[in-house]
Every structure is written in structure tokens, then in C-alpha cells.
Scaffold this motif. Structure first.
Motif, PDB file in Angstrom:
ATOM      1  N   ASP A 209     -78.200   7.383-148.434  1.00 28.10           N
ATOM      2  CA  ASP A 209     -78.157   8.532-147.534  1.00 28.10           C
ATOM      3  C   ASP A 209     -77.953   8.058-146.098  1.00 28.10           C
ATOM      4  N   THR A 210     -77.467   8.941-145.259  1.00 33.73           N
ATOM      5  CA  THR A 210     -77.358   8.643-143.830  1.00 33.73           C
ATOM      6  C   THR A 210     -78.291   9.569-143.048  1.00 33.73           C
ATOM      7  N   VAL A 211     -78.797   9.069-141.936  1.00 35.14           N
ATOM      8  CA  VAL A 211     -79.708   9.813-141.071  1.00 35.14           C
ATOM      9  C   VAL A 211     -79.239   9.666-139.634  1.00 35.14           C
ATOM     10  N   ALA A 212     -79.103  10.773-138.930  1.00 37.23           N
ATOM     11  CA  ALA A 212     -78.730  10.739-137.516  1.00 37.23           C
ATOM     12  C   ALA A 212     -79.990  10.702-136.665  1.00 37.23           C
ATOM     13  N   ILE A 213     -79.965   9.858-135.638  1.00 36.90           N
ATOM     14  CA  ILE A 213     -81.098   9.766-134.723  1.00 36.90           C
ATOM     15  C   ILE A 213     -80.590   9.778-133.281  1.00 36.90           C
ATOM     16  N   SER A 214     -81.498  10.076-132.355  1.00 34.80           N
ATOM     17  CA  SER A 214     -81.185   9.964-130.933  1.00 34.80           C
ATOM     18  C   SER A 214     -81.307   8.508-130.503  1.00 34.80           C
ATOM     19  N   THR A 215     -80.835   8.199-129.308  1.00 36.43           N
ATOM     20  CA  THR A 215     -81.119   6.888-128.728  1.00 36.43           C
ATOM     21  C   THR A 215     -82.629   6.757-128.573  1.00 36.43           C
ATOM     22  N   PRO A 216     -83.232   5.679-129.042  1.00 41.62           N
ATOM     23  CA  PRO A 216     -84.684   5.538-128.947  1.00 41.62           C
ATOM     24  C   PRO A 216     -85.180   5.602-127.502  1.00 41.62           C
ATOM     25  N   ARG A 217     -86.395   6.065-127.332  1.00 41.95           N
ATOM     26  CA  ARG A 217     -87.056   6.053-126.031  1.00 41.95           C
ATOM     27  C   ARG A 217     -88.478   5.547-126.230  1.00 41.95           C
TER      28      ARG A 217
END
Length: 394
Positions: free
Chosen positions: A157-165
């Protein structure tokens, strides 16, 4: 997620509105919102360009591939890999990212999870990071869909994430660090500890779990942090946590001013650790990260439960009982960023310039509250009215 002892920069951005506009200045505000959103979209597109090793989806999110899933005893340990096995852009020890997940009904969910390295660097921290990271998520009894979605992930599966903070980074001035994690709260603690080991710094880890079977990351702790970790695996042992914390704090050759403590886990557990540490360390040397605001924090002062008035950007809004300032702003199409809805991320911050607020978030420090930080998603007013303005340091 929230963390104390950090500044207010680096907030993510999600604009939300409900399509209602009776305000004569709404068109001006809508134009400002559109311009700001376009600017953010341009930045996202730039980050997602083919020149970047991270790649990305049409919304500028980083897309990771699930390479392994281990579900057991209500816990999920998910291994994720970047597109080109390159280090994740924006990753720092202690950081978290927004995960864009799909609920069982097909609704998009946004949840924050701590990221930690899952590379096969050797036990001394040497070797190349292979763009492999992990998250550990407990299946919550009262899940609103996020933990269910994670537990339903499969290899491939693929998962989209934001740029980490990062709101939970290491204090560079510390000469000794005590890292305390309970349950899945060990996730950011583990990433901090691996970085401290890589730097050759003085640190100790305390890992609390109700049983060894429910210590999903114990094999990683054993492999990479052997000799520096005390694991407490037993129901009821948390009742003795004060003794463990005091033992860890008792380092005669390191001054309290040079010792920092980090804790992550259930709110009640963190409260106990913080109380014990407060007797030995300066308040600014105690750092914690919360998954959600405690019921006590969200309840606030009951005198603020009733209606009040808010003046913002020259307009006045009535905030009824049972609705937040953010709810009303969204109904009136007031451009405002929001994300967590429970006072743990600081995204919806504005500044109080007049009136007496009732702060119900678990993100900002007392000093930041005194400087005007006000979370519109949960905080209310003890005075009949508040005058607010945008926070200038976003």
C-alpha cells in the motif's frame, strides 16, 4: 500532537470552510484566502517536483510505500519507505507528520504519528539510512477511524504524508538526557535515543508497557539501544514509576540544570512523570508530547462554557455555548488554518489582545499563553468578549 517548551513556528496548513457567507467583507477575505492557498500550492508543487528525490502526489504530499506490517495485541508496527530510498525530507529525531488515510467509509482522515528510523544501520548507529521509517499505532477502543485505517494497511500500500515537523526535538545544551516512553509513546523516544547514541551523548531510556507482548518496539530497543534502556513490562508497575524516575534522575556528576527529561505516553502517565521530575529539574528542562488533550484540560473552567463575543479583523462574532470560535469562523468563511480540532497542534492559533481567555489546549506553554497564544478550536473566554488578531509569527 503537542509538545511543550518549543516555539510556535512550523505549523502546517489546512483551510476549512463550510460554504456559508453573509458577511459583506467575505469577498475580500476569500480573495486573500485564495491567494494564500495558491502560494501554498505553489510551494507544495515545488517540493513535489521531479527534481526532488521524495516525489509526491498531486497535492505535494510525500508518498511512502508500506513494506511491512506487524499487527499484534492491538498494536500495529508499520514500516514505510521513501520512493528512492533517500532520507525523508524534513525528518528529525522526535518529529511527526500528518498521515492522509482513508476511513472504512471512504472519508479522508488526517492523523499525526511520530516517525522513527527503521534502517539497518548497525547497533552503534553507523551505516547509511535507507529511507526506511516506522510508525507504531494502538488500535483505540474509541477510534474515529485513524487507528483502524493504519491497522488495515497491507504490504505494498502507499500512504501520503506531509513534510515532517518537530515540536519535540532534542535540547542541544543538555549534558544528560532521560527519555521516558509508555506504550506507543516510545516511538518519538526511540528516535531521540538513536540520535543521542549516534552522537555519543549521555542518555537513559525507560520503556513502560503493560506486558512484553504489548511492547511492539522491544526488538528495536534490544538491537539498537542495548545497555541504555530499562524496560518495565508489567501491569501495575506504573504505580511504582516515581521510583524509576527518581533513580534515573539520581546522577551525582551531572547538574540538574544540564539534565533534560523527555516523556511521551498516555496523559495520566505523563502527568505522573512530569510531577516527579518537577521536583528535581527546572521546568524548562522537562519536555513532553501529547497525542490528545486530557479531559481535564478540555473541560477548562466551567464559567467559560457559556456564550461570549469575539472581535476579529474588525468584525464581531457571537460564540454560542457548545460551539468553538473555530466552528463559528468556519461557518462565516473566516480564513483560518486548522488541523487537530482538540488543542494539540497549535495550527489554529490567534492572538488575544483584549479580554480574559480560558485556555483549553495542551500545546502552548504558560508563557506563550501569557504572550497571547489562543487556540480557536478549544479555548473559550472568561470575560464577556475577546478581541483577537492574527498571530504574526506563522
Amino acid at each position: 500532537m503537542s509538545a511543550r517548551g518549543k516555539g510556535m513556528s512550523g505549523f502546517g496548513a489546512l483551510f476549512r470552510g463550510k460554504g456559508k457567507s453573509q458577511d459583506p467583507t467575505a469577498e475580500d477575505r476569500a480573495a486573500a484566502l485564495a491567494a494564500r492557498s495558491q502560494n501554498e500550492a505553489s510551494k507544495s508543487a515545488e517540493r513535489a517536483s521531479t527534481d526532488s528525490p521524495q516525489g509526491g502526489d498531486a497535492n505535494g504530499r510525500i508518498v511512502l510505500t508500506v513494506t511491512e506490517v506487524n499487527n499484534a495485541h492491538g498494536l500495529s508496527l508499520v514500516t514505510l519507505q521513501t520512493p528512492n530510498e533517500a532520507p525523508l525530507e524534513g525528518y528529525e529525531p522526535g518529529c511527526h507528520a500528518d498521515f492522509y488515510l482513508e476511513s472504512p467509509t471512504g472519508e479522508e482522515l488526517i492523523r499525526q504519528y511520530s516517525l522513527f528510523p527503521m534502517s539497518h544501520a548497525d547497533a552503534e548507529g553507523q551505516g547509511e539510512e535507507q529511507g526506511t521509517y516506522g510508525i507504531s499505532v494502538k488500535l483505540e477502543d474509541d477510534s474515529r477511524g485513524g487507528s483502524i485505517a493504519v491497522h488495515n494497511l497491507s504490504e505494498g500500500d502507499t500512504v501520503a504524508i506531509s513534510t515532517p515537523r518537530n515540536n519535540f526535538g532534542l535540547a542541544t545544551e543538555a549534558k544528560r538526557s532521560i527519555l521516558v516512553g509508555a506504550g506507543v509513546g516510545i516511538s518519538p523516544i526511540y528516535s531521540l535515543a538513536r540520535e543521542l547514541k549516534r552522537q555519543g551523548e549521555d542518555y537513559t531510556v525507560l520503556y513502560f508497557a503493560s506486558s512484553k507482548e504489548r511492547a511492539a518496539m522491544s526488538h528495536l530497543i534490544d538491537e539498537y539501544l542495548h545497555g541504555q534502556t530499562k524496560s518495565i513490562f508489567a501491569t501495575g508497575e506504573r504505580d511504582k514509576q516515581a521510583g524509576y524516575i527518581n533513580e534515573a534522575l539520581a546522577a551525582p556528576d551531572v547538574a540538574a540544570a544540564d539534565t533534560h527529561l523527555y516523556v511521551c505516553g498516555p496523559q495520566g502517565f505523563m502527568d505522573g512523570v512530569i510531577e516527579v521530575a518537577s521536583h528535581a529539574l527546572p521546568q524548562q528542562n522537562i519536555h513532553w508530547e501529547a497525542f490528545r488533550s486530557s479531559e481535564e484540560t478540555l473541560a477548562g473552567d466551567h464559567r467559560a462554557d457559556g456564550p461570549f463575543e469575539v472581535t476579529f479583523l474588525g468584525e464581531t462574532y457571537q460564540i454560542p455555548e457548545g460551539e468553538s470560535v473555530l466552528d463559528v469562523f468556519e461557518d462565516e468563511d473566516v480564513p483560518i488554518m486548522s488541523r487537530c480540532q482538540d488543542g494539540t497542534c497549535g495550527t489554529c492559533v490567534v492572538k488575544v489582545i483584549e479580554g480574559v481567555p480560558d485556555h483549553r489546549d495542551s500545546f502552548f506553554t504558560e508563557e506563550q499563553h501569557e504572550n497571547g497564544a489562543f487556540t480557536t478550536c478549544v479555548s473559550r473566554a472568561l470575560s464577556p468578549s475577546l478581541t483577537l488578531e492574527r498571530w504574526k509569527n506563522l
